[in-house]
Structure formats: structure tokens, C-alpha cells
Motif scaffolding. Structure first.
Motif, PDB file in Angstrom:
ATOM      1  N   ASP A  24       0.948  -1.640   0.144  1.00  0.00           N
ATOM      2  CA  ASP A  24       0.252  -0.230  -0.231  1.00  0.00           C
ATOM      3  C   ASP A  24       0.858   1.548   0.073  1.00  0.00           C
ATOM      4  OD1 ASP A  24       0.740   0.230   2.273  1.00  0.00           O
ATOM      5  OD2 ASP A  24      -1.233   0.113   3.918  1.00  0.00           O
ATOM      6  N   CYS A  25       2.212   1.266  -0.312  1.00  0.00           N
ATOM      7  CA  CYS A  25       3.144   2.710   0.357  1.00  0.00           C
ATOM      8  C   CYS A  25       3.294   3.197   1.137  1.00  0.00           C
ATOM      9  CB  CYS A  25       3.499   2.716  -1.387  1.00  0.00           C
ATOM     10  SG  CYS A  25       3.108   2.094  -2.869  1.00  0.00           S
ATOM     11  N   ARG A  26       2.683   2.793   2.000  1.00  0.00           N
ATOM     12  CA  ARG A  26       2.487   4.139   3.282  1.00  0.00           C
ATOM     13  C   ARG A  26       3.809   3.495   4.052  1.00  0.00           C
ATOM     14  NH1 ARG A  26      -2.158   6.078   4.014  1.00  0.00           N
ATOM     15  NH2 ARG A  26      -3.930   5.611   2.053  1.00  0.00           N
ATOM     16  N   ILE A  38       9.016   7.697   1.173  1.00  0.00           N
ATOM     17  CA  ILE A  38       7.201   7.925   1.356  1.00  0.00           C
ATOM     18  C   ILE A  38       6.800   8.872   0.893  1.00  0.00           C
ATOM     19  CG2 ILE A  38       4.968   7.538   2.418  1.00  0.00           C
ATOM     20  CD1 ILE A  38       6.810   5.296   1.363  1.00  0.00           C
ATOM     21  N   LYS A  39       4.805   9.341   0.226  1.00  0.00           N
ATOM     22  CA  LYS A  39       4.609  10.466  -0.040  1.00  0.00           C
ATOM     23  C   LYS A  39       3.483  10.314  -0.298  1.00  0.00           C
ATOM     24  CE  LYS A  39       6.569  13.396  -3.618  1.00  0.00           C
ATOM     25  NZ  LYS A  39       6.930  14.579  -5.003  1.00  0.00           N
ATOM     26  N   LEU A  40       2.281  11.360   0.401  1.00  0.00           N
ATOM     27  CA  LEU A  40       0.940  11.320   0.928  1.00  0.00           C
ATOM     28  C   LEU A  40       0.382  12.370  -0.365  1.00  0.00           C
ATOM     29  CD1 LEU A  40      -1.119   9.596   1.963  1.00  0.00           C
ATOM     30  CD2 LEU A  40      -1.242  11.577   3.810  1.00  0.00           C
ATOM     31  N   GLU A  41      -0.125  11.843  -1.218  1.00  0.00           N
ATOM     32  CA  GLU A  41      -1.502  13.027  -1.753  1.00  0.00           C
ATOM     33  C   GLU A  41      -2.244  13.409  -1.697  1.00  0.00           C
ATOM     34  OE1 GLU A  41       1.919  13.785  -5.310  1.00  0.00           O
ATOM     35  OE2 GLU A  41       1.712  12.074  -5.500  1.00  0.00           O
ATOM     36  N   ASN A  43      -5.441  10.867  -1.257  1.00  0.00           N
ATOM     37  CA  ASN A  43      -6.228   9.521  -0.537  1.00  0.00           C
ATOM     38  C   ASN A  43      -4.436   8.687  -1.771  1.00  0.00           C
ATOM     39  OD1 ASN A  43      -8.353  10.079  -0.098  1.00  0.00           O
ATOM     40  ND2 ASN A  43      -9.256   9.624  -1.329  1.00  0.00           N
ATOM     41  N   ARG A  44      -3.687   9.200  -1.527  1.00  0.00           N
ATOM     42  CA  ARG A  44      -2.891   8.316  -2.484  1.00  0.00           C
ATOM     43  C   ARG A  44      -1.634   8.399  -1.758  1.00  0.00           C
ATOM     44  NH1 ARG A  44      -2.367   9.608  -7.932  1.00  0.00           N
ATOM     45  NH2 ARG A  44      -3.736   8.446  -8.812  1.00  0.00           N
ATOM     46  N   SER A  45      -0.862   7.056  -1.341  1.00  0.00           N
ATOM     47  CA  SER A  45       0.063   7.003  -0.738  1.00  0.00           C
ATOM     48  C   SER A  45       1.613   6.598  -1.958  1.00  0.00           C
ATOM     49  CB  SER A  45       0.185   6.252   0.490  1.00  0.00           C
ATOM     50  OG  SER A  45       0.972   6.057   1.169  1.00  0.00           O
ATOM     51  N   SER A  46       2.723   6.901  -1.723  1.00  0.00           N
ATOM     52  CA  SER A  46       3.437   6.317  -3.105  1.00  0.00           C
ATOM     53  C   SER A  46       4.480   6.312  -2.480  1.00  0.00           C
ATOM     54  CB  SER A  46       3.522   7.515  -3.952  1.00  0.00           C
ATOM     55  OG  SER A  46       3.591   8.310  -3.496  1.00  0.00           O
ATOM     56  N   ALA A 157       2.281   3.128  -6.606  1.00  0.00           N
ATOM     57  CA  ALA A 157       1.266   3.408  -5.549  1.00  0.00           C
ATOM     58  C   ALA A 157       0.243   2.259  -5.492  1.00  0.00           C
ATOM     59  CB  ALA A 157       0.405   5.369  -5.244  1.00  0.00           C
TER      60      ALA A 157
END
Length: 916
Positions: A24-26, A38-41, A43-46, A157
Motif C-alpha cells: 500500500d506504499c505507506r 513516502i509521499k501522501l497526495e 488518498n494516494r500514498s506512494s 502506488a
């Protein structure tokens, strides 16, 4: 007891299950050459990383294996910061494994094979390979360097495994292809080409810093292989302005290069008016500069032949070993103003000869495209990357008595519609005309031809096979898409055909059919891993006595009887579905069993990107201080001197056409390309190196030792002292040392031993078109070499001997039957053999102990003692294999199609196998 497993197969089954999240790339769980973040944009965590020109290697390990056995597709979101940098990646891959490491139990795909744009991309990748999806534990992405751009950021992601019904998805994708009446008069426009039609870019020689360049040419557009030109058509008076008649300039350039002994004529970008047929002599090629699948670049305007159809008046008449590459053909006088096409002679014809090459050709609006049906020998064609709109016949072949190789040939109205040239008709008018009148391919007397990656759209007939006075056809068709045709495949007669991974979509009235075998059709037809759909009453109509075998194939029709097969009691289907009002009960079911999967991802890697950098040193060996003469004198010392000059920089060493003696072993150092004058399908023309090195010493040092990232292009090596009546042993002609060695368009007509990739490890070696007659060993792969590719190689006594001397030919063939092993695959992994053929040999191809994960597509053997031989612990998948045994030399009493020797302890999977 040793385990021996041989599967003759034809399907893989699919299971349906829930999605399985891989990452889930969190959490930053990726390691490798670059630090992940890790980057949170929203609802998308990548997870992502940045890399420079050195590339990257990133991997992720799962301590507890992930069970995704009910899934068949990898889905993820992929962010790309710079598509230009992305597509400039060197060797690259995305991999899933169940072994905890790479290259073992692996499923992989090249990152650059994915279609991406700047920003986020939704990616779905069908999974076919060695990875056990029930215990995934390792994932890796890597790229060995960037050629463009200083930095590339990649982010991932929502990485998960899912199940996708790919057959249903494909059918939905093709749903817009619908017709009302069978003649196309009520046609609904087909799916549009991606994006808007490209505007035509009329370029001129002024686009180059040096328009009159010869030698190593710097092109405006990428080219499959670097161009080294003996002449430039501008030097002979061509204007390239689309106004002046440039025919005389072309004739003069062709004659000049013919006198030199063959080679390439560079035709810079521009519009050239041609008012007469051009006949290309033996060994001469016209090489333009063209953006693939467009009319941007070198455009040849055909201004003659209106109202005629004589193939002898074709725009280009191709002689033995001639070539046309990187050009667009345009008929400005062709219109559909009154709903009718204007007849013209074909764009290309082959004049009773062998080994012509057409590559990267756009045919904008021909009446007939390629007609190889004149005279009495039109064999060994190499036709690749042809994109055409043809109003009557796209490709016709007759009197083809030896194996042709036809790859990525597309006939579709979209080529004319997207060319952006004056006179382009309306889309619906053009489509209505082609579906009423055009035929994609006509195959008559065509022997054992390999056809792959074909597209025919909006045609009356996609492929037509029929008998001619010369006989009937047989051959292999892989990955053909015949879309929106009234009849996709129509057989009036054929000997046998193999169809694998094909999609046929027939549209029109009740008479529309995906396959129609007419009453006189008697040959066998084997169809595997395909989709056959029809808007007509029947998807398949077998009205003759042809034996029909379906495997892993979905057949659908909108009404009537899905499959009509009334005459052959041995027609069969296995692991196939028929959907329609009724199924034909005459077609007998072979019980569904577990069978191999088609290795689609492996088979997709059938091309290797050759070096394309033209900003490298270039040496012509005929110039000072080397002064090599093409008169048979020894050039060993100047050749060594020139190679040593390039040793620290790499570059291209060009040897002009002619015969040269080489008496000493030669080292082709890292990054050097040894280039002859004819870099296309070879048969002993152009640059010829003669040697007697290593006579009576099979362990002698090779004549040419090729180091990593070095290559040979357009070189012939002969042994003049070799006598078919008293065969002598020699060492290898060529030996590889290190990875990424390439050998392209070379010929070995009388060698004892050809190419050695077994003494040293030679990862990612690449051989394309070897024309050879090895007396003992052709190509030997081993040394733990990984990921090699050998394609389009042709082994035959005809390479050395000519049938004009029957005694000579019989001696050579008899020797081969007792001593020759043309292809030996030993200790190696992930080797791919594609479109190769051998006539004559003790073992047609030999798979030996230590050969793991070998894949072959259209590997053929004819007239051999053991057509296919298997030794020791080896594993292989063999797709569309044809084995034919007869001994015209009368020297063998054994004759086996497939021989597993006592040492065999491996696993073989055959998908579409013919033994005749």
C-alpha cells in the motif's frame, strides 16, 4: 529414476478470486541503489525515488510469501516525471519472483514496453512466466542507465494483484468495430487512431547540418541500425523538393554503388518525384530517414503507372539481396473522389531472386503494396515494420520456395488518414471502399514462411490462401489481428497452417466469418491461444475436408452454428469455448487437462535495441593510414592497427565491399562495431573476409574475438581452402567475450565452427540473420550465459553450395547429416530462439544439459537426422515448432523428429507442434 516430462499443450486455465494487495506504499520498505521516500497526495500514498544517468536498482522483499494464486494481473499506479528520460532507459525490467531473488522463478516485463505519459499512469500487466503466484516474495525494478535527461523520478502506488478476464476486455475494446451490411455500405466508423491525425512535417535536406553526408550518417529520426552510406543521392543531382524529377539522380546513384560492389545509398528527408521504375541491383539498398509509421521524412512520390497493374512496372523492382529502408511511398494521383480507386502497379516486387529486405516502410495509398508473385523464385524475404493503406492487395507472395520472415506488417486505412498529405479522403468513404474491395495478404506457393505481428483492418478479406500453378502454401502465423474484416481468414487451399495468439473479428452480414475453409480446402489448420469472433451466423465454416484443431481458443458468433465442420472426422478442440446459438457436435472434445501457458512476455522480447549513437569515431579501413585494398591482399595488420586506435573510445570500423585476406586472429575490442557494406539480409555479398586460420585445429583461436558491447554487422567470413570432397576442421570463426555482443546480417558459408557463446559467459548476446553452412557447429550457447536472443538465422547447404552443382551440394548435405549441429543451447538461462531454420544436420537443434528456461518460437528443422535433440537436465517451452524429416542425401538411416537421449532429465512443453 530420472524425471522426463514432455507436454504437448495448448492452454492455461484462469481462476477467479479477490484482489491481493502487495504494497500500500505507506511504509518505506524498498531498498536498492537509491533512497526511497513516502509521499501522501490526497488518498494516494506512494513510494518513490530519483535517479540520474547511472540508472537505478530497487527491490522489495516479503518475509511471508504472498498468496495470489487466484490472480493473473499486476496492477499499480506509476508516476513518471520525464517520459523522454523514461524511454531512454538502457536495459530495464519490472520483476516478480517466488524465489526470493531475481532471474529465478521470475515473471518480468520491460518498463519501456509500457505506455506512459508524464504524471500518474494506471498500469495493468498480465502475468505469464515462471513466478509461482501462490508464494510471491520478491519484486524488483531496475534500469541500467539513462541516455537522455539528467534526472528521472519514479513513484509507485496501489500495488496489487487482481484477476482480469483479458478475453472479455479485448472483446470490449474491439466492440466499436461494427458493420451493418457485408459490403460496408452501412459502415459505422471504426475506432479512431490514438489522438488526432498527425500533421505532415515536410522536411528537406536543409534539416541536416550536412545534407550531403556519407559514411556514418546522422539521421533526424531513430533507425534500427546505424547507417553507413557509400553514396548520397543528393550528390547525383536530386533536389528533394517535390517538384523536380529526381529519377535520373536515383539511377546514377544506384549504378555508382553497384560498381563499388554494393552498399547503401542515403536518401535524406525530403520529397522526391520519381517518374520511372527503379530497379535495385544485387547488394544495393536505398536507405532513407523516416519517422516510423508516418510520412514524415523521406517521401518518394510515385508519378508513373497510372491506370496500369503490371507488377513488372512496380515502383521498385528488387534484385537479390537488395534493400529499401526508412522511406514513405506516396501516390499523389490516387484519389477516391468518385468512389473508385485508380489502379497502379505495386509499390514493390521481387524479380525472381532471394533475400530482399524491406524495413520501416510507410505506404501511404498504394493500389497494390508488395507483390512477390512474379517469375519463379521469390524466397527468403525479410519484411519488417511496414505500415500501409492498400486499396486492392496489401501483400501477395507466390513461388516462395524457401523461408520468408514477415514481421509487424500492418494494412489499415489509418495510415493514409493519418499521413496528413493532400488528397486524403474522408474516413468513412475510405473504410467503405477497403471493406468492399481490399485483401490484406494473399499466400499462394509459399513454403514454410514465418509471419508474425500482423494487422489487417477494414478489409474484405484479411488473409487469403489459394493454389497457384506453383502449388499451395504452408506456414506459421503468430499474433495476427484481423479486425473488422468480412472474412478474416479464407482458405481456398493450403497444405497446413499454424495460428497462435491471433484475434479475428469478422463483421458484416450473416456471411461474415472469422475463418472460412472452402470446399476444396484439404490442409490441416492448428489454432491455439486465439479469439475468433464473428457478427455473422458462423465464426468458423469448414466446408472442405481440412482437419481443424482448436486449443485454448474462444469462438463466438452472433447466431447460427458457431463452428461448422462437416467433413473431417479428426477435427478436435481442447480447452476451448464456443459461444453462439448452437455448437457443432461434430467437433470432438479432448478432455481438458492442465497444460502450459503461452510465454507471452518472453516472446515479446524479440528485438534488441542496437547502439544508435552516431557521435562516435568512424574509421574507413580503405583510407589513410590503413589503405586496405579489396583485392584479396592480407589486411590483418592494418585491421589490428585500426581496432587498437578505437580501443579506448569505441566506434565504427568500416571495411568497404570486396575480398580481403585475414591470416591472424583479430580482437574486436569493447564498444567497437566492425561494419561491412551490406547491413541487411546477407548471402555472401559486400565485405568478405577470407581466411585459412586454424586449419586442422578445432581448438585454434577464433578468427574474430568480439568483446563486450562490440558487434559485427554485414561481414562474410569464408574458408576458400575448404573442400566439400575432403572436409577439414577449423576453429571457431567468431568467439564472444562478455555481455551485449551483437552479430547482425553476417554470413558464414563454409566454416567448420561458427559462433561461440559457450567458452565465455556472453549475457544478452544478440544474433540477427546469420546465413550459414556450418560443417560441425553453427551457434553454441553456454557458459552460464543469460538472456540471449538468436533470431532469423538460416542454416542451409545452399549458403556454401549451389544446386547448379548437384555433386557439390550432395557432398555438403551428406556431411551435415552425420556431423553438423547448427544450434547448440547448453548451460544458459532465459535464452530465446525466434524464427530460425535449418536444413540438414545430425541434430537440427540441440538442447543440452544446463539449458534452463529456453523459449523458442517458430524453430524449424528440415531434412535432419534428429530434427530436435534433448540431452541432460534442460527445460524449454517450444511454440509453433515444425519438424520435417527426409534425407535427400541418402546418408542417414535414423531420422527422428524428436529424440530424448538417455541422459535427458528435464521438462519440455510444446505449444502447436507439427511433425511431418
Amino acid at each position: 529414476m530420472r524425471n522426463q516430462i514432455i507436454s504437448v499443450a495448448i492452454l492455461c486455465c484462469c481462476l477467479v478470486g479477490a484482489d491481493v494487495v502487495l504494497d500500500d506504499c505507506r511504509v518505506a520498505t524498498w531498498g536498492g541503489s537509491h533512497k526511497s521516500n513516502i509521499k501522501l497526495e490526497g488518498n494516494r500514498s506512494s513510494v518513490g525515488w530519483k535517479c540520474g544517468k547511472e540508472g537505478f536498482i530497487m527491490h522489495r522483499t516479503w518475509d511471508e510469501p504472498v498468496n495470489a494464486s487466484n490472480c493473473n494481473t499486476l496492477q499499480l499506479d506509476l508516476f513518471v516525471s520525464d517520459p523522454d528520460a523514461y524511454y531512454s532507459m538502457g536495459q530495464n525490467s519490472l520483476e516478480l519472483t517466488s524465489s526470493g531473488k531475481y532471474d529465478v522463478e521470475e515473471t518480468s516485463i520491460e518498463l519501456t514496453s509500457l505506455q506512459v505519459r508524464r504524471g500518474w499512469n494506471k498500469i495493468q500487466i498480465p502475468l505469464h512466466g515462471e513466478c509461482d503466484l501462490a508464494r510471491i516474495n520478491f519484486m524488483r525494478l531496475y534500469a541500467l542507465g539513462l541516455k537522455h535527461g539528467s534526472e528521472l523520478e519514479i513513484r509507485l502506488a496501489n500495488i496489487k494483484l487482481i484477476f482480469v478476464d483479458h478475453n472479455k476486455k479485448l472483446q470490449e475494446k474491439l466492440a466499436p468495430y461494427v458493420l451493418g451490411k457485408g459490403d460496408g455500405s452501412n459502415a459505422i466508423p471504426s475506432a479512431k487512431a490514438d489522438g488526432k491525425p498527425a500533421a505532415h512535417k515536410q522536411l528537406s535536406p536543409a534539416s541536416y547540418p550536412n545534407p550531403n553526408q556519407k559514411g556514418l550518417v546522422k539521421t533526424l529520426f531513430p533507425t534500427p541500425i546505424r547507417i553507413v552510406a557509400q553514396a548520397n543521392v543528393l550528390d547525383f543531382g536530386a533536389k528533394a523538393d517535390g517538384i523536380h524529377d529526381d529519377t535520373v539522380a536515383f539511377h546514377k546513384a544506384i549504378e555508382a554503388v553497384k560498381k563499388l560492389g554494393g552498399g547503401a545509398i542515403f536518401v535524406p528527408a525530403g520529397h522526391y518525384n520519381l517518374t520511372q521504375t527503379l530497379t535495385l541491383p544485387e547488394g544495393v539498398g536505398l536507405i532513407g530517414d523516416l519517422q516510423e509509421k508516418t510520412a514524415n521524412g523521406t517521401v518518394l512520390k510515385i508519378m508513373h503507372g497510372q491506370g496500369k497493374t503490371d507488377p513488372h512496372a512496380a515502383a521498385f523492382r528488387m534484385s537479390h539481396q537488395s534493400a529499401v529502408q526508412n522511406v514513405a511511398i506516396w501516390y499523389p494521383q490516387q484519389t477516391l473522389e468518385n468512389g473508385n480507386a485508380i489502379p497502379f502497379p505495386p509499390a514493390f516486387t521481387q524479380i525472381g531472386c532471394e533475400s530482399i529486405t524491406l524495413r520501416n516502410i510507410t505506404i501511404v495509398n498504394a493500389f497494390d503494396g508488395i507483390n512477390l508473385a512474379t517469375m519463379n523464385n521469390n524466397s527468403l524475404q525479410h519484411i519488417r515494420d511496414v505500415y500501409a493503406t492498400c486499396l486492392n492487395i496489401g501483400y501477395r507472395n507466390d513461388w516462395s520456395l524457401d523461408i520468408g520472415r514477415i514481421e509487424n506488417v500492418q494494412f489499415t486505412p489509418q495510415i493514409w488518414l493519418n499521413a496528413g498529405l493532400p488528397g486524403t479522403p474522408e474516413q468513412q468513404k475510405l473504410r467503405q471502399f477497403t471493406i468492399r474491395n481490399s485483401i490484406g495478404f494473399i499466400l499462394e506457393r509459399v513454403d514454410w514462411t514465418y509471419l508474425a505481428d500482423l494487422l489487417v483492418e477494414d478489409a474484405k478479406i484479411g488473409i487469403l490462401t489459394r493454389e497457384s500453378p506453383a502449388g499451395v502454401c504452408n506456414g506459421h502465423i503468430y499474433n495476427a489481428r484481423l479486425i473488422n474484416c468480412h472474412t478474416c481468414f479464407k482458405s481456398q487451399q493450403h497444405a497446413w497452417m499454424m495460428l497462435t495468439k491471433c484475434v479475428f473479428m469478422a463483421c458484416g452480414d450473416d456471411g461474415a466469418a472469422a475463418i472460412e475453409l472452402q470446399p476444396n480446402s484439404t490442409g490441416d489448420m492448428m489454432i491455439a491461444y486465439s479469439i475468433l469472433n464473428s457478427k455473422g451466423a458462423n465464426a468458423i465454416r469448414n466446408l472442405g475436408s481440412a482437419k481443424l484443431i482448436l486449443a485454448n481458443t474462444n469462438v463466438n458468433s452472433q447466431g447460427g452454428t458457431t463452428i461448422v465442420d462437416i467433413n473431417h472426422p479428426y477435427s478436435r478442440y481442447v480447452n476451448s469455448n464456443a459461444v453462439g446459438k448452437t455448437k457443432n457436435l461434430n467437433l470432438k472434445l479432448i478432455a481438458d487437462t492442465e497444460v502450459p501457458r503461452l510465454p507471452e512476455q518472453r516472446l515479446a522480447k524479440r528485438r534488441t535495441k542496437l547502439p544508435d549513437n552516431t557521435n562516435v569515431p568512424f574509421i574507413d579501413l580503405s583510407e589513410q593510414p590503413y589503405n586496405a585494398k579489396p583485392d584479396g591482399t592480407d589486411i590483418s595488420e592494418p585491421l589490428k592497427q585500426a581496432l587498437n586506435t578505437l580501443r579506448t573510445t569505441g566506434g565504427i570500423l568500416y571495411i568497404p565491399p570486396g575480398r580481403y585476406q585475414v591470416s591472424k586472429p583479430i580482437e574486436v575490442w569493447q564498444g567497437i562495431e566492425l561494419r561491412g557494406s551490406v547491413p541487411w539480409a546477407q548471402s555472401q555479398r559486400g565485405t568478405i573476409l577470407e581466411t585459412d586460420l586454424g586449419r586442422d585445429n578445432p581448438n585454434a583461436k577464433a578468427l574474430l574475438t568480439v568483446h563486450q558491447k562490440a558487434g559485427l554487422v554485414g561481414i562474410t567470413i569464408t574458408y576458400p581452402q575448404q573442400d566439400p570432397a575432403a572436409i577439414r576442421q577449423y576453429g571457431y570463426a567468431i568467439r564472444g567475450v562478455g555481455p551485449q555482443i551483437y552479430i547482425v546480417a553476417c554470413s558464414l558459408p563454409s566454416c567448420s565452427r561458427g559462433i561461440d557463446f559457450a567458452t565465455n559467459r556472453c549475457d544478452e548476446h544478440y544474433v540477427e540473420y546469420l546465413w550459414a553452412m556450418p560443417l560441425e557447429v553453427g551457434i553454441n550457447v553456454g557458459g552460464n550465459s543469460q538472456n540471449g536472443l538468436i533470431r532469423d538465422c538460416h542454416i542451409t547447404p545452399n549458403c556454401w553450395s549451389n544446386r547448379k552443382n548437384p555433386d557439390h551440394w550432395k557432398l555438403v548435405h551428406a556431411w551435415m547429416m552425420k556431423n553438423c549441429r547448427p544450434f547448440i543451447i547448453g548451460k544458459s538461462n532465459n535464452q530465446l530462439l525466434y524464427h530460425n531454420f535449418t536444413y540438414g544436420g545430425y541434430e537440427g537443434f540441440s538442447i543440452c544439459d544446463g539449458a534452463q528456461n529456453l523459449v523458442t518460437l517458430c524453430q524449424g528443422a528440415d531434412g535432419c537426422n534428429f530434427a530436435a535433440a534433448f540431452h541432460g537436465n534442460c527445460t524449454a517451452q517450444l511454440v509453433d515448432t515444425q519438424l520435417t524429416n527426409f534425407d535427400s542425401s541418402g546418408s542417414s538411416k535414423q531420422l527422428n523428429y524428436i529424440k530424448t537421449f538417455p541422459s535427458f532429465a528435464g521438462k519440455l512443453e510444446f505449444i502447436n507442434l507439427s511433425c511431418r
